[in-house]
Design a protein around this motif. Structure first.
Motif, short mmCIF file in Angstrom:
data_model
loop_
_atom_site.label_atom_id
_atom_site.label_comp_id
_atom_site.label_asym_id
_atom_site.label_seq_id
_atom_site.Cartn_x
_atom_site.Cartn_y
_atom_site.Cartn_z
N TYR A 203 34.55 55.24 33.39
CA TYR A 203 35.58 54.38 33.98
C TYR A 203 35.83 54.66 35.46
O TYR A 203 36.16 53.74 36.22
N GLU A 204 35.67 55.92 35.90
CA GLU A 204 35.92 56.23 37.31
C GLU A 204 34.89 55.54 38.20
O GLU A 204 35.24 54.97 39.24
N ALA A 205 33.63 55.58 37.80
CA ALA A 205 32.58 54.89 38.56
C ALA A 205 32.84 53.38 38.57
O ALA A 205 32.62 52.71 39.59
N TYR A 206 33.33 52.86 37.44
CA TYR A 206 33.63 51.43 37.37
C TYR A 206 34.71 51.07 38.38
O TYR A 206 34.59 50.07 39.11
N TRP A 207 35.78 51.87 38.46
CA TRP A 207 36.87 51.55 39.37
C TRP A 207 36.48 51.71 40.83
O TRP A 207 36.98 50.99 41.70
N LYS A 208 35.59 52.62 41.11
CA LYS A 208 35.08 52.72 42.49
C LYS A 208 34.40 51.42 42.89
O LYS A 208 34.58 50.91 44.00
N LYS A 209 33.60 50.87 41.97
CA LYS A 209 32.90 49.62 42.25
C LYS A 209 33.88 48.45 42.33
O LYS A 209 33.73 47.55 43.16
N LEU A 210 34.90 48.46 41.45
CA LEU A 210 35.88 47.38 41.47
C LEU A 210 36.68 47.40 42.76
O LEU A 210 36.97 46.34 43.35
N LYS A 211 37.01 48.60 43.24
CA LYS A 211 37.70 48.71 44.52
C LYS A 211 36.83 48.19 45.65
O LYS A 211 37.30 47.45 46.53
N ALA A 212 35.56 48.56 45.61
CA ALA A 212 34.63 48.08 46.65
C ALA A 212 34.48 46.56 46.60
O ALA A 212 34.14 45.94 47.62
N ASN A 213 34.74 45.98 45.44
CA ASN A 213 34.64 44.52 45.30
C ASN A 213 35.96 43.82 45.60
O ASN A 213 36.11 42.63 45.33
N GLY A 214 36.90 44.55 46.16
CA GLY A 214 38.09 43.92 46.72
C GLY A 214 39.26 43.70 45.79
O GLY A 214 40.11 42.85 46.06
N VAL A 215 39.36 44.47 44.68
CA VAL A 215 40.53 44.32 43.82
C VAL A 215 41.80 44.64 44.59
O VAL A 215 41.84 45.57 45.40
N LYS A 216 42.82 43.83 44.38
CA LYS A 216 44.12 44.06 45.01
C LYS A 216 45.09 44.60 43.98
O LYS A 216 45.14 44.10 42.84
N VAL A 217 45.87 45.62 44.34
CA VAL A 217 46.82 46.23 43.42
C VAL A 217 48.24 46.00 43.93
O VAL A 217 48.54 46.27 45.10
N VAL A 218 49.11 45.48 43.06
CA VAL A 218 50.52 45.30 43.39
C VAL A 218 51.35 46.04 42.36
O VAL A 218 50.84 46.52 41.35
N ASP A 219 52.65 46.13 42.59
CA ASP A 219 53.49 47.00 41.77
C ASP A 219 53.60 46.54 40.32
O ASP A 219 53.53 47.35 39.40
N GLY A 220 53.82 45.24 40.10
CA GLY A 220 54.10 44.80 38.75
C GLY A 220 53.59 43.42 38.43
O GLY A 220 53.05 42.70 39.28
N TRP A 221 53.79 43.02 37.16
CA TRP A 221 53.27 41.75 36.66
C TRP A 221 53.85 40.55 37.39
O TRP A 221 53.14 39.62 37.75
N GLU A 222 55.16 40.55 37.59
CA GLU A 222 55.79 39.37 38.19
C GLU A 222 55.22 39.08 39.57
O GLU A 222 54.93 37.93 39.92
#
Length: 364
Positions: A203-222
């Motif tokens: 999973y760590e390698a997966y998230w490195k690739k997902l970050k490189a692919n521009g995933v955006k992270v925000v605080d919550g669902w709303e």
């Protein structure tokens, strides 16, 4: 869970200008939580804030058993569980509803529940019955999944992603928004889904690739769904530009339910290979003053009457095998047959380490 399917649906309804009412009325009330004792005809249900049930269903329970339900809402599921742990042995009510598989082991390890095999448990799906000691009763399931904006992908003549692996493709760069796994239940569920799919070693390698692919992270669902996701009613109003969001398999039916006029097709879809299943449980609290009433309520919560009332009130799926889903769910929702999940005891043992690892990989 901090933000359950029902919180999401309620927030979505609010974004569409609709109020989802709590099902208290004549059949139940949000009270002080003083458990009434063994001879009382009142049974107290402690739950998270998003518990919702129809008045007619509460009245049916009272007519059937003679017990009136008092509902004590206690914040989100994590906060409600913490309060019960602090008062264990001298609980504020008789039954607790809303602990899910991400928090279940914590509740069981603290001895919150007295074992009771609810009547009708043989009608409940076997894969939801994770506690062999019958300390909790499965009540509902919900699937955290990536949702997509149908119009965006149609306009771009681009097929939407279907799996976790698809999200790494260059075609989906800078399109996905997800929630912080440390502060959001769907964010944590999505992280757990990647762990279930990729393995603890992958999973760590997966998230490195997902970050490189521009995933955006925000605080919550709303924020993710109503401000960043271009496919939601709220996102359209906000001028959102992310056509992929971590939400729920029940989100498309909710978009249809609260639209005016209702569309013939849901504006959003579900990437069915990106899901993580949550199961919610209820249990008889250790030290409950009205144990008989609590047992009667647990029996009722897995009756068809209660189970068939849940989908359009809490936007979750019933666990009783022959419960009928409303047409809104069958027509506009996605049935997720075999979503990945993680055993509750494994989540308990590794949750904090997984979250810390995720934070160091994605947020720094």
């Amino acid at each position: 869970m901090n933000t359950t399917t029902k919180y999401a649906a309620t927030a979505l309804a609010a974004a569409l200008g609709v109020t989802v009412l709590a099902g208290c009325g004549d059949g139940g009330s949000a009270g002080s939580g003083e458990s009434k004792g063994p001879g009382s005809k009142t049974v107290t249900l402690v739950s998270h804030d998003s518990f919702n049930v129809s008045d007619k269903v509460l009245k049916a329970f009272t007519k059937e058993t003679g017990y009136k339900v008092e509902i004590l809402k206690s914040g989100d599921a994590g906060a409600a569980l913490n309060q019960e742990i602090l008062t264990k042995g001298s609980p504020r009510g008789d039954v607790f509803f809303g602990v899910d598989n991400t928090l279940l082991s914590r509740a069981l390890d603290n001895g919150l529940f007295t074992a009771y095999e609810a009547k009708g448990l043989d009608t409940v799906a076997a894969d939801t019955q994770t506690d062999g000691k019958r300390r909790v009763t499965p009540v509902d399931t919900g699937d955290i999944c990536v949702n997509y904006d149908k119009k965006y992908f149609a306009d771009k003549k681009l097929a939407p992603p279907k799996t976790f692996q698809d999200l790494l493709e260059p075609a989906y760069k800078n399109l996905l928004v997800t929630e912080n796994a440390a502060s959001s239940s769907p964010g944590l569920g999505f992280l757990l889904g990647t762990i279930a799919a990729q393995g603890e070693d992958g999973y760590e390698a997966y998230w490195k690739k997902l970050k490189a692919n521009g995933v955006k992270v925000v605080d919550g669902w709303e924020q993710a769904y109503n401000e960043e996701f271009s496919g939601s009613a709220g996102g359209k109003k906000a001028g959102a530009d992310r056509p992929l969001v971590v939400s729920y398999a029940s989100s498309p039916p909710v978009e249809v339910l609260y639209a005016d006029p209702q569309p013939k097709e849901a504006p959003t879809g579900v990437a069915t290979g990106t899901c993580f299943r949550q199961t919610e449980y209820a249990g008889l609290l250790t030290g409950a003053k009205n144990e008989a009433g609590g047992k009667a309520l647990l029996d009722f919560m897995i009756s068809k009457t209660f189970q068939e009332d849940m989908p359009l009130n809490m936007f979750v799926n019933p666990v009783v095998k022959d419960a009928t889903l409303p047409e809104l769910f069958t027509k506009f929702g996605e049935k997720i047959d075999t979503p990945p999940t993680v055993a509750p005891e494994k989540i308990t043992a590794n949750r904090e380490q997984w979250i810390q690892s995720w934070q160091s990989l994605v947020l720094k």
